[in-house]
Every structure is written in C-alpha cells, then in structure tokens.
Design an enzyme around this catalytic site. Structure first.
Site, PDB file in Angstrom:
ATOM      1  N   LYS A  35       0.843  -1.205   0.000  1.00  0.00           N
ATOM      2  CA  LYS A  35       0.000   0.000   0.000  1.00  0.00           C
ATOM      3  C   LYS A  35       0.878   1.255   0.000  1.00  0.00           C
ATOM      4  CE  LYS A  35      -0.408  -0.217   5.035  1.00  0.00           C
ATOM      5  NZ  LYS A  35      -1.184  -0.828   6.135  1.00  0.00           N
ATOM      6  N   TYR A 261      15.966  29.629   8.698  1.00  0.00           N
ATOM      7  CA  TYR A 261      14.735  30.318   9.095  1.00  0.00           C
ATOM      8  C   TYR A 261      14.601  30.375  10.609  1.00  0.00           C
ATOM      9  CZ  TYR A 261      12.941  30.273   4.310  1.00  0.00           C
ATOM     10  OH  TYR A 261      12.756  30.479   2.985  1.00  0.00           O
TER      11      TYR A 261
END
Ligand SMILES: *Cc1c(COP(=O)(O)O)cnc(C)c1O
Length: 364
Positions: A35, A261
């Site tokens: 999956k 940042y």
C-alpha cells in the site's frame, strides 16, 4: 546540473527481506503489503521485486489495477475493504479479495447482483478499535457471510495488532496488549473453519505464536522496523531505499551567527556549514531538529537549523575539507531511516512514504 536528490531503490534488498520473513515464519504464507505506493518505494517496482510473495495487500482498488497490469496473478487483498456497491463489480473483474469489517459491507454483498463469488477476510476487532467486528458478533457474522451466494467459500479470519512492536521480552515492555489480542482472537474464532492472519511486520519479528496461516508484512519488506531502538538491520533486514543528494555550498560562518529560518541554531565557534540539496519539498521531514544525523562522504554529520523547502544546513566541523558536490546520504545503507525518524519524532515508515515527485528514483 540536474538536482542531485535521488531515491535509490535496492531491488535485491526487497528480495532479501522477503527471504528473511520466510525464514522467520516458515509455516506461513506471505502477503506482501505494498500500500501507499509500496511504502513510497514505487508500487510497480516493489510488486515486481516481490513477485514471489503469495499475495499482495493494498489499500485502494487502483492499486489492484496496477498490480494486475504487471501481469501478476496472486490474490490481492483490499485491506480496508470496499465501501460502495460499485466496488463489487471491480472486485470481481480484477479480481481482488476484500476485508469485511462492517455490517454495511454485508448488506452490499447481500444486495449485489449475483455473479462470481468474492473472497472475503472477516476482520475481528481484538482491541485496536480501528476496523473489525466485535468478538461477540464474529460467529453470527461468519454464519451470515456463509449464507450469501456472493461470498466465496473459505472465508479467512484476521485481526490487526495495536502494539506488536512491544515484544514479550521481559524488559521494560511486556507485550500485554498483544497477548490479550491473541487470546481474544482465539476465543472469537474457535471452531470456525478458514485460514487465519494476524501478524504485521512486528508480529513477524517478535511474535512467532501470531504467525498463523498468513503473515502480512509491510515495513519489514522495505527493511524498516518499528521496534524502538532496533532498526531493521538488527533483524537481518536490509534497507530498500537510500535517499541521497549533494552539498551545493560550503560556507564559513562566524561564531554567534544563526543558521536558517527563525535562526534556531547558533554557531558556537567559527565553523564550516554545508548546504545540501534536500528539503521538505523532497519529503525530508521538516520537523527533523538540529542534530538529526546524515552522512557526508560516508561519515557522520548532523543537520543544523530548520529544514527548508529545498535546502538543509549541515555542521561540517567534523570534515572541514568537505566541498560542494560531495555526497550526502539522508538515510539508507549506514544510516537507518529509523534513526532519522526517531530524531524527527516519527517512525521510519513516514519519511519513506513522503518522498515527493521531484525526487529522481533509480533502481539498483
Ligand atoms: C499496513 C498493514 C499491514 C502491514 O503493517 P506493517 O507494520 O507495515 O508490517 C498489515 N496488515 C494491515 C491490515 C495493514 O493495514
């Protein structure tokens, strides 16, 4: 120059890991769970490499379509079942087998046009409380399914573990929930015919009593363990994905300057800081904190500052000779994804499932 960010998928490792699982569970058939695009490795790639599996497990009908397009004819089980009457015609056409976990599905099977019977896996909720019938209703559900002409003979019985990553090893964890789930399953299904399946990867690795007729490994096939502090290699598994890139800059940054940042990391001394072409836009976890391990030129180093969309800074004090163009390994051989995931507060499955479309995939 093309962006160097590359996910290398090791087909040999997938085959090797299937072999490890077969040796660990010698009396069980293996349903390879592919999956989420083969846990991010590529569904077609994974299914082809794992073509010797006895069945495949998926989460979507479109995945079954893709497996059939490869010419693979093993059973494919829709692990979340179907949820609309239109799905039944597809299950018959592909064909695919279905998990039955809810009374609504039984109603859909009863109302559906007569046709080729559908193979069903009756799911028992033994305590995870996600999908499945209450243990007390299992016998009635089984009897009802047996009456329906749209249901194939030989209904399988299954459940799913909530905590099989806690082994009954006498240590800090004791596996009590798994032991309870095993007992609840045995009681709820006692005397009913049909093959049984409980074990996910951690069930394969740590719970021989749970192997039953079918094991359903996902992560272990890709070399990834969810057992705390024990990466896949501790069980003889090999990582099926290496995520790598290159340094595109090396800068000398002065003591007291802050990186990236929000300036979350401050240089404790004058030091070389590398910048690697990897970021959350590639699927590298943004929440990986300063100190997350990487390998530069095959040697240990650590990230510093915030992971940004395209770039991540690396403390190069350990290798002042590093240069732009030098290889950076984010996870793979020599650095388990489990270790990176732990630093980022998640499990190894999540980063491999998160690689984005701009990353180049290659096979070796
Ligand atoms: C995803 C899944 C598995 C595989 O779990 P792993 O921990 O990756 O081995 C097995 N069974 C079911 C029902 C699943 O949804």
């Amino acid at each position: 120059m093309a962006r160097a960010t590359t996910a290398t998928i090791h087909l040999d490792a997938l085959r090797h890991n299937l072999g490890v699982i077969r040796r660990l569970a010698p009396h069980s058939r293996v349903m390879a769970v592919v999956k989420a695009d083969g846990y991010g490795h590529g569904l077609e790639r994974a299914a082809r490499a794992l073509r010797d599996a006895d069945a495949f497990g998926v989460a979507a009908l479109s995945d079954v379509e893709r497996i059939r397009a490869l010419g693979l004819s093993q059973p494919v089980l829709l692990l979340s079942g179907f949820d609309a009457p239109e799905d039944l015609a597809q299950l018959r056409r592909l064909p695919a087998e279905a998990v039955i976990h809810h009374f609504d599905q039984i109603e859909m099977l009863a109302q559906a046009e007569p046709g080729p019977p559908i193979r069903c896996w009756l799911k028992v909720d033994t305590g995870m409380h996600r999908l499945g019938f209450a243990p007390s209703s299992v016998r009635a559900v089984h009897a009802r399914l047996c009456e329906l002409p749209n249901v194939a003979d030989g209904i399988a019985l299954m459940s799913h573990f909530a905590s099989s990553d806690e082994f009954a090893d006498g240590g800090a964890v004791d596996g009590a929930q798994t032991r309870t789930q095993l007992r609840v399953f045995a009681e709820a299904t006692a005397g009913l015919p049909g093959p049984r399946s409980l074990a996910n990867s951690a069930g394969v690795l740590g719970w021989p009593d749970a192997h039953a007729d079918w094991v359903r490994p996902g992560g272990a096939l890709y070399g990834i363990s969810v057992v705390a502090g024990r990466p896949g290699r501790d069980f003889g598994l090999r990582p099926a994905m290496t995520l790598s890139t290159r340094l595109i800059a090396v800068n000398r940054i002065a003591r007291g300057e802050r990186i990236g940042y929000s300036g979350t990391w401050e240089c404790p001394e004058d030091m070389p800081v590398g910048v690697a072409a990897i970021g959350y836009g590639d699927g590298y976890p943004r929440h990986a904190p300063s100190g997350t391990p990487v390998l530069v030129n095959g040697r240990p180093a650590q990230t510093v500052g915030r992971v940004s969309m395209d770039l991540t800074a690396i403390d190069l004090r350990g290798q002042p000779d590093a240069r732009p163009g030098d290889p950076v390994l984010l996870w793979g051989d020599g650095l388990p994804v489990e270790t990176v995931a732990e630093a980022a507060g998640t499990i190894g499955y999540q980063p491999v499932c998160s690689i984005t479309g701009r990353v180049r995939f290659v096979e070796d």
